[in-house]
Write an enzyme that holds these catalytic residues in place. Structure first.
Site, PDB file in Angstrom:
ATOM      1  N   LYS A  47      82.523 107.495  54.863  1.00  0.00           N
ATOM      2  CA  LYS A  47      82.435 108.662  53.973  1.00  0.00           C
ATOM      3  C   LYS A  47      82.876 109.889  54.743  1.00  0.00           C
ATOM      4  CE  LYS A  47      79.199 106.656  50.839  1.00  0.00           C
ATOM      5  NZ  LYS A  47      78.136 105.729  51.200  1.00  0.00           N
ATOM      6  N   TRP A  90      85.914 108.659  50.123  1.00  0.00           N
ATOM      7  CA  TRP A  90      85.650 107.360  50.712  1.00  0.00           C
ATOM      8  C   TRP A  90      86.906 106.785  51.357  1.00  0.00           C
ATOM      9  CZ3 TRP A  90      82.270 104.371  46.574  1.00  0.00           C
ATOM     10  CH2 TRP A  90      81.052 105.041  46.429  1.00  0.00           C
TER      11      TRP A  90
END
Ligand code: ADP
Length: 620
Positions: free
Chosen positions: A447, A452
């Site tokens: 993250k 992501w």
């Protein structure tokens, strides 16, 4: 209005009945644990499985009792499966690659009353038997000549009645035994997830779910098996039921080839070659070993037509090597213990198959489409469905009669959402051709700056570097971005490389902001109990690692705070070579935290819970 067709409970004993009656002479070949290659048939397996059933009944095993197996893929292991399940007992496959403490925890949680064990694993059982108060019998999968003279548990095991010889039991009991006759919802098998998060959890398959899974996997666009096939399941029977092959192969009458204890490249190649194997299934690491062996030995694969590769993302180099060098079709598949396990397969659609091979590759690398019987959805964290546009990342959820509804003894509480879907813990996209792609495990995704990054994507691309033997990407803490990816590389034997070489190789293949902040060369990338890269252990080993840019800042800050030498972790992480030393220290703690062995009172309480459930008419 009800239909007017016969019901016919879908119980797995009917699978081996069918194999014995209609394919009775078809061979099952095993590399035995004792050494030689041994041959039997479905007819003989059926006969001996019935004898196993009678032996179990003689030992007092009742319907619903759990009977463990700690064993390789062999014909004997299959006989035990059908012998256990045929009388309504539950076949609990224990994974010998776990720590003994974990095996004990799982056997206690399951409440196994007997355990079938291979010679290889007898020392594990001897070491934990005194922690297994529910286990009364241990049956050794061997003949009288190989029985140990002096078996003794490591401590006092008051309920243990003795070590039994499998071949003696088979010889002493009759093959006349009635199977089935119970509801198709009856529990048939129990398999624990490896507990990469939290305690292991038991998935309790029913006869019906196994039977339906068998029919599903036989579809042409799934495994597409035929009685003409010769099938080598390398994937172990203790790892999500060998992906159902111990049911689907007899279900269709295919010849089986069982690898026993040897899964190295040379041993697998020998079986593929001498037995004329046409179809095989295994995790990517096994295929890497085989391909390496073929390269060194110059071996060919003239009979092999298809391999199913799953359990972890399949790298492009493996798909290309099989297809381009050996003319073997690769079917990349995804699934999990909770899904019996087949969930999706990357089989080309009619439309995609017409594309040139290179243009098919992005789809072949995806985990693919669900077969009839499996439903998928992608949702955001609030549970809202996401579009199938190939870009939206979301939680992958799955529903169907081969998917777990809850874990054994209610572990983990409620596991289905309001629509009855199970959250797989995987993060995925689905494109407009319906191809699902795992971008990561929810807990492995990196993250960075609120976005992501797929660790799997980077490691697979990096594995394409000619010097890389294995690669792994993990996220490490970063004060500004939250986490940044670093790449760990195990080089092929005799190779040397620089960090820059790998970063250059990745240039243009991944987004700039996905570029790893460091490349760390390591001697070993640890694999977990099911042969997958153990990221939990890597993260544990790298816990003192600090990113190179940050290391200097940390050192400066440390010096400011106290004119002492900077903390060793910060110093050691200042370059990749030193980071590699942090990565492989003498372990100060066990590789990963094994669950504690439950105290006998806990086991007793569980046994009572069981009796209560049975009294209420619930399946145990
Ligand atoms: P665990 O490893 O958690 O004990 P399983 O063996 O059931 O359990 O593994 C299931 C998980 O393995 C999936 O949730 C997924 O993360 C991963 N997996 C399985 N097949 C693939 C694949 N083809 N590509 C990427 N990941 C996969």
């Amino acid at each position: 209005m009800q239909g007017l067709m016969q019901h016919g409970a879908l119980t797995v004993d009917k699978i081996i009945d069918h194999a014995a009656l209609w394919h009775g002479g078809r061979e099952v070949v095993t590399r035995s644990v004792e050494g030689p290659i041994v041959r039997t048939t479905y007819g003989a397996i059926h006969d001996r499985a019935k004898r196993v059933s009678n032996a179990l009944l003689g030992l007092g095993i009742k319907p619903g009792d759990r009977v463990g197996t700690l064993a390789w893929n062999t014909a004997r292991h299959m006989e035990a499966w059908y012998g256990i399940m045929g009388v309504g007992a539950v076949c609990h496959t224990l994974n010998p690659r776990l720590f003994p403490e974990q095996i004990a925890w799982i056997a206690n949680h399951a409440g196994d009353r007997a355990i079938f064990v291979d010679l290889t694993f007898l020392p594990i059982i001897a070491g934990v038997l005194h922690h297994l108060p529910t286990v009364e019998h241990v049956v050794l999968f061997t003949d009288r000549a190989h029985m140990p003279a002096d078996f003794k548990p490591a401590g006092e095991a008051p309920n243990f009645k003795g070590l039994l010889c499998y071949e003696d039991l088979v010889a002493e009991h009759s093959a006349d035994c009635a199977w089935g006759g119970f509801d198709e919802g009856t529990a048939a098998g129990l398999c624990y997830t490896s507990g990469t998060t939290g305690d292991p959890k038991g998935v309790l398959y029913s006869h019906r779910s196994n039977f339906l899974h068998t029919l599903i996997t036989l579809q042409p666009d799934v495994m597409g098996l035929s009685q003409k096939d010769v099938i080598l399941p390398v994937v172990p029977m203790f790892h999500a039921n060998a992906w159902g092959v111990a049911f689907s192969a007899p279900g269709t009458g295919a010849k089986m080839v069982m690898p026993g204890a040897k899964m190295d490249g040379a041993s697998i190649y020998e079986l593929l070659d001498t037995e004329g194997v046409t179809f095989s299934a295994a995790v990517p690491t096994v295929w890497q070993m085989l391909l390496q062996h073929l390269k060194e030995s110059g071996g060919k694969l003239p009979n092999l037509r298809k391999v199913v590769i799953g359990g972890a993302a399949c790298p492009e180099v493996i798909i290309r090597a099989f297809q381009e060098d050996y003319d073997v079709e690769v079917v990349h598949a995804w699934g999990m213990t909770e899904t019996s396990p087949v969930g999706t397969l990357s089989v080309m659609t009619d439309e995609l198959e017409k594309l040139p091979y290179d243009q098919q590759m992005p789809y072949r690398l995806k985990q693919g489409r669900p077969p009839l019987g499996v439903e998928l959805k992608l949702t955001d964290d609030a549970g809202q469905r996401l579009p199938h546009d190939g870009k939206s990342f979301g939680n992958l959820k799955i529903r169907g009669p081969i998917i777990a509804a809850e874990y054994f003894r209610g572990a983990g509480g409620r596991i289905l959402d309001d629509e009855g879907f199970f959250d797989t813990g995987d993060v995925a996209t689905i494109d407009d051709h319906g191809f699902m792609q795992i971008t990561d495990r929810a807990k492995d995704v990196v993250k960075s700056g609120g976005e992501w990054i797929s660790s799997i994507d980077i490691e697979n691309i990096a594995l394409g570097h000619p010097k890389a033997a294995m690669t792994a990407v993990i996220g490490v803490p970063h004060p500004k971005w939250d986490e940044r990816p670093i790449l760990l590389v195990k080089l092929k034997d005799g190779e040397t490389a620089t960090k820059e070489e790998f970063l250059e190789f990745l240039q243009g293949k991944i987004a700039k902001w996905w570029m790893p902040d460091d490349v760390v060369f390591v001697d070993e990338i640890p694999l977990g109990a099911t042969g997958k890269i153990d990221k939990k252990l890597i993260r544990q080993r790298m816990k003192n690692y600090v990113l190179p840019g940050l290391a200097a800042a940390t050192v400066a800050r440390a010096e400011e705070a106290a004119p002492e030498p900077p903390p060793p972790a910060a110093l050691a992480a200042a370059d990749g070579a030193q980071a590699a030393r942090i990565y492989a220290p003498e372990p100060e703690e066990p590789l990963s935290e094994p669950p504690p062995i439950p105290e006998p009172e806990v086991v007793e309480a569980l046994a009572h819970a069981d009796a209560d459930a049975e009294a209420e008419g619930a399946t145990p």
